[in-house]
Design a protein around this motif. Sequence first.
Motif, PDB file in Angstrom:
ATOM      1  N   ILE A   1     -11.907  24.501   3.919  1.00  0.00           N
ATOM      2  CA  ILE A   1     -11.930  23.252   3.156  1.00  0.00           C
ATOM      3  C   ILE A   1     -13.024  22.354   3.738  1.00  0.00           C
ATOM      4  O   ILE A   1     -13.122  22.185   4.962  1.00  0.00           O
ATOM      5  N   PHE A   2     -13.845  21.776   2.845  1.00  0.00           N
ATOM      6  CA  PHE A   2     -14.996  20.994   3.283  1.00  0.00           C
ATOM      7  C   PHE A   2     -15.005  19.628   2.593  1.00  0.00           C
ATOM      8  O   PHE A   2     -14.593  19.496   1.440  1.00  0.00           O
ATOM      9  N   LEU A   3     -15.475  18.636   3.322  1.00  0.00           N
ATOM     10  CA  LEU A   3     -15.646  17.286   2.784  1.00  0.00           C
ATOM     11  C   LEU A   3     -17.110  16.912   2.941  1.00  0.00           C
ATOM     12  O   LEU A   3     -17.627  16.835   4.068  1.00  0.00           O
ATOM     13  N   ASN A   4     -17.788  16.759   1.801  1.00  0.00           N
ATOM     14  CA  ASN A   4     -19.230  16.467   1.795  1.00  0.00           C
ATOM     15  C   ASN A   4     -20.011  17.494   2.611  1.00  0.00           C
ATOM     16  O   ASN A   4     -20.952  17.170   3.344  1.00  0.00           O
ATOM     17  N   GLY A   5     -19.587  18.763   2.501  1.00  0.00           N
ATOM     18  CA  GLY A   5     -20.311  19.860   3.136  1.00  0.00           C
ATOM     19  C   GLY A   5     -19.901  20.176   4.551  1.00  0.00           C
ATOM     20  O   GLY A   5     -20.367  21.168   5.120  1.00  0.00           O
ATOM     21  N   ALA A   6     -19.047  19.366   5.164  1.00  0.00           N
ATOM     22  CA  ALA A   6     -18.618  19.605   6.541  1.00  0.00           C
ATOM     23  C   ALA A   6     -17.153  20.034   6.565  1.00  0.00           C
ATOM     24  O   ALA A   6     -16.341  19.588   5.743  1.00  0.00           O
ATOM     25  N   GLU A   7     -16.806  20.906   7.508  1.00  0.00           N
ATOM     26  CA  GLU A   7     -15.415  21.337   7.638  1.00  0.00           C
ATOM     27  C   GLU A   7     -14.512  20.133   7.845  1.00  0.00           C
ATOM     28  O   GLU A   7     -14.873  19.177   8.543  1.00  0.00           O
ATOM     29  N   THR A   8     -13.345  20.193   7.232  1.00  0.00           N
ATOM     30  CA  THR A   8     -12.418  19.077   7.358  1.00  0.00           C
ATOM     31  C   THR A   8     -10.998  19.601   7.480  1.00  0.00           C
ATOM     32  O   THR A   8     -10.767  20.816   7.465  1.00  0.00           O
ATOM     33  N   VAL A   9     -10.056  18.681   7.600  1.00  0.00           N
ATOM     34  CA  VAL A   9      -8.646  19.051   7.735  1.00  0.00           C
ATOM     35  C   VAL A   9      -7.870  18.481   6.557  1.00  0.00           C
ATOM     36  O   VAL A   9      -8.307  17.531   5.892  1.00  0.00           O
ATOM     37  N   GLY A  10      -6.709  19.067   6.301  1.00  0.00           N
ATOM     38  CA  GLY A  10      -5.939  18.693   5.132  1.00  0.00           C
ATOM     39  C   GLY A  10      -5.413  17.277   5.147  1.00  0.00           C
ATOM     40  O   GLY A  10      -5.178  16.684   4.087  1.00  0.00           O
ATOM     41  N   TRP A  11      -5.231  16.702   6.331  1.00  0.00           N
ATOM     42  CA  TRP A  11      -4.660  15.351   6.378  1.00  0.00           C
ATOM     43  C   TRP A  11      -5.723  14.245   6.335  1.00  0.00           C
ATOM     44  O   TRP A  11      -5.402  13.064   6.382  1.00  0.00           O
ATOM     45  N   ALA A  12      -7.004  14.624   6.223  1.00  0.00           N
ATOM     46  CA  ALA A  12      -8.059  13.614   6.110  1.00  0.00           C
ATOM     47  C   ALA A  12      -7.914  12.852   4.791  1.00  0.00           C
ATOM     48  O   ALA A  12      -7.448  13.396   3.790  1.00  0.00           O
ATOM     49  N   THR A  13      -8.324  11.574   4.798  1.00  0.00           N
ATOM     50  CA  THR A  13      -8.246  10.734   3.596  1.00  0.00           C
ATOM     51  C   THR A  13      -9.661  10.429   3.116  1.00  0.00           C
ATOM     52  O   THR A  13     -10.407   9.700   3.778  1.00  0.00           O
ATOM     53  N   PRO A  14     -10.070  10.981   1.970  1.00  0.00           N
ATOM     54  CA  PRO A  14     -11.442  10.791   1.492  1.00  0.00           C
ATOM     55  C   PRO A  14     -11.625   9.457   0.767  1.00  0.00           C
ATOM     56  O   PRO A  14     -10.656   8.770   0.442  1.00  0.00           O
ATOM     57  N   LYS A  15     -12.892   9.133   0.493  1.00  0.00           N
ATOM     58  CA  LYS A  15     -13.246   7.918  -0.233  1.00  0.00           C
ATOM     59  C   LYS A  15     -13.786   8.277  -1.618  1.00  0.00           C
ATOM     60  O   LYS A  15     -14.195   9.408  -1.866  1.00  0.00           O
ATOM     61  N   GLU A  16     -13.806   7.303  -2.499  1.00  0.00           N
ATOM     62  CA  GLU A  16     -14.338   7.515  -3.840  1.00  0.00           C
ATOM     63  C   GLU A  16     -15.766   8.052  -3.760  1.00  0.00           C
ATOM     64  O   GLU A  16     -16.593   7.557  -2.988  1.00  0.00           O
ATOM     65  N   GLY A  17     -16.041   9.093  -4.544  1.00  0.00           N
ATOM     66  CA  GLY A  17     -17.370   9.697  -4.567  1.00  0.00           C
ATOM     67  C   GLY A  17     -17.544  10.846  -3.601  1.00  0.00           C
ATOM     68  O   GLY A  17     -18.522  11.602  -3.699  1.00  0.00           O
ATOM     69  N   ASP A  18     -16.626  10.986  -2.637  1.00  0.00           N
ATOM     70  CA  ASP A  18     -16.694  12.133  -1.726  1.00  0.00           C
ATOM     71  C   ASP A  18     -16.482  13.432  -2.512  1.00  0.00           C
ATOM     72  O   ASP A  18     -15.813  13.450  -3.549  1.00  0.00           O
ATOM     73  N   ILE A  19     -17.047  14.506  -1.989  1.00  0.00           N
ATOM     74  CA  ILE A  19     -16.912  15.814  -2.646  1.00  0.00           C
ATOM     75  C   ILE A  19     -16.085  16.744  -1.757  1.00  0.00           C
ATOM     76  O   ILE A  19     -16.465  17.030  -0.614  1.00  0.00           O
ATOM     77  N   ILE A  20     -14.956  17.162  -2.295  1.00  0.00           N
ATOM     78  CA  ILE A  20     -14.112  18.153  -1.614  1.00  0.00           C
ATOM     79  C   ILE A  20     -14.476  19.524  -2.178  1.00  0.00           C
ATOM     80  O   ILE A  20     -14.537  19.706  -3.394  1.00  0.00           O
ATOM     81  N   SER A  21     -14.731  20.473  -1.306  1.00  0.00           N
ATOM     82  CA  SER A  21     -15.059  21.823  -1.768  1.00  0.00           C
ATOM     83  C   SER A  21     -14.230  22.851  -1.010  1.00  0.00           C
ATOM     84  O   SER A  21     -13.814  22.622   0.130  1.00  0.00           O
ATOM     85  N   VAL A  22     -13.995  23.960  -1.679  1.00  0.00           N
ATOM     86  CA  VAL A  22     -13.186  25.042  -1.116  1.00  0.00           C
ATOM     87  C   VAL A  22     -13.956  26.346  -1.234  1.00  0.00           C
ATOM     88  O   VAL A  22     -14.498  26.661  -2.299  1.00  0.00           O
ATOM     89  N   ARG A  23     -14.020  27.081  -0.142  1.00  0.00           N
ATOM     90  CA  ARG A  23     -14.624  28.416  -0.147  1.00  0.00           C
ATOM     91  C   ARG A  23     -13.520  29.431   0.124  1.00  0.00           C
ATOM     92  O   ARG A  23     -12.861  29.366   1.170  1.00  0.00           O
ATOM     93  N   LEU A  24     -13.322  30.321  -0.803  1.00  0.00           N
ATOM     94  CA  LEU A  24     -12.279  31.326  -0.613  1.00  0.00           C
ATOM     95  C   LEU A  24     -12.657  32.250   0.540  1.00  0.00           C
ATOM     96  O   LEU A  24     -13.808  32.687   0.641  1.00  0.00           O
ATOM     97  N   PRO A  25     -11.726  32.562   1.421  1.00  0.00           N
ATOM     98  CA  PRO A  25     -12.021  33.432   2.566  1.00  0.00           C
ATOM     99  C   PRO A  25     -12.515  34.801   2.115  1.00  0.00           C
ATOM    100  O   PRO A  25     -12.027  35.356   1.126  1.00  0.00           O
ATOM    101  N   GLU A  26     -13.495  35.337   2.828  1.00  0.00           N
ATOM    102  CA  GLU A  26     -13.979  36.683   2.529  1.00  0.00           C
ATOM    103  C   GLU A  26     -13.025  37.705   3.134  1.00  0.00           C
ATOM    104  O   GLU A  26     -12.685  37.630   4.314  1.00  0.00           O
ATOM    105  N   GLU A  27     -12.590  38.652   2.310  1.00  0.00           N
ATOM    106  CA  GLU A  27     -11.681  39.700   2.764  1.00  0.00           C
ATOM    107  C   GLU A  27     -12.216  41.043   2.292  1.00  0.00           C
ATOM    108  O   GLU A  27     -12.942  41.124   1.303  1.00  0.00           O
ATOM    109  N   MET A  28     -11.847  42.099   2.996  1.00  0.00           N
ATOM    110  CA  MET A  28     -12.386  43.420   2.687  1.00  0.00           C
ATOM    111  C   MET A  28     -11.267  44.458   2.634  1.00  0.00           C
ATOM    112  O   MET A  28     -10.218  44.293   3.251  1.00  0.00           O
ATOM    113  N   SER A  29     -11.521  45.530   1.896  1.00  0.00           N
ATOM    114  CA  SER A  29     -10.642  46.699   1.898  1.00  0.00           C
ATOM    115  C   SER A  29     -11.283  47.778   2.759  1.00  0.00           C
ATOM    116  O   SER A  29     -12.500  47.773   2.988  1.00  0.00           O
TER     117      SER A  29
END
Length: 344
Positions: free
Chosen positions: A41-69
């Motif tokens: 989970i990222f906030l404005n491109g930097a790793e963040t934690v779930g309990w962080a409180t963002p501000k208006e205009g901030d961008i929350i992004s999610v990268r799905l974990p890479e997994e392999m068979s």
Amino acid sequence: MDKFTYVVKKEDEQYQIKDILRHNFTFSSRLRKKLKQNNSIFLNGAETVGWATPKEGDIISVRLPEEMSNFEPEDIPVYPLYEDDDLLIINKQPGYVVHPTRGQPNHTMANAIMKYMLDTGQNFKIRFVNRLDRDTSGVLVIAKNSYSQEELTKQMKRNTTRKLYTALLCGLVEGDEGTVDLPIGRPDMNRVERGILAEESGGYASVTHYRVIHRFPAELVRLDSSLTVENGFVEGQNEPFTEDEASELLRRGLIYKTDGYTLCELILETGRTHQIRVHMGALGHFVLGDTLYGGVLCKKSTDGLYVPLAKRQLLHAKKLCFEHPVTKEYMEVEAPLASDFEIL
């Protein structure tokens, strides 16, 4: 690559990031836990934690974990029908188990897809969304990430997908369309066969709609599923037999004369194991070539031998209609019939 992004609104400022994700995305609790563990989970491109409180205009992004068979790659043909970053949909050919099992650890579609990934420079964990029996051909869906798998599984549980099959059935089906609404279960847990089983006895509600496409009149005989080595037939081998042998089997009630076969389209409301095979068998019209339930039809050839019309059950997953798990676009994916339907 950021799979999901969200621009924070003024009214979101009172919430923590974990709450915003829960309100705006359909991530399961299991996936949310995985995102946290993998720092995805990222906030404005930097790793963040779930309990962080963002501000208006901030961008929350999610990268799905890479997994392999880690299945062994095998050179088995793969026929893609549709592919993007989230899904691989193929036309499965008959004769292959979908996923490795204890009794079938190799030579499966999972092994085939591992080879396909090597050939195409991809690497993802193989997640089968639907399953097809070994001898059933047609549309097979593989999710490339856990989110896509979860979303499609939800659709199937809600019956919002549409699954169309094509089958050749023993005998001439009466009436042009109909519905079979009978519960299906496993009468004997030591056997693979399913059957009609009352819900109070462990059966599950099951509904199949069918429509006749074409009837093919012919003088044929149908083999009973109980034929074994002991009573004159090697089960599952579909070997030719002589007219004298046919007369003896007819006398003993182990084969039956029938008047042809029928091409049908079937729509499933539910997705029970062997549903079409059991429901059509309950009508007396087994899937042609189905040695397990009794769908072996034989035709007398010019040399006097009775020869099976099919070497496998002629059941094909023709089309799947669904909502794309990420783009939400309505999708229809159709698979052409396998070559052994050339009996038509």
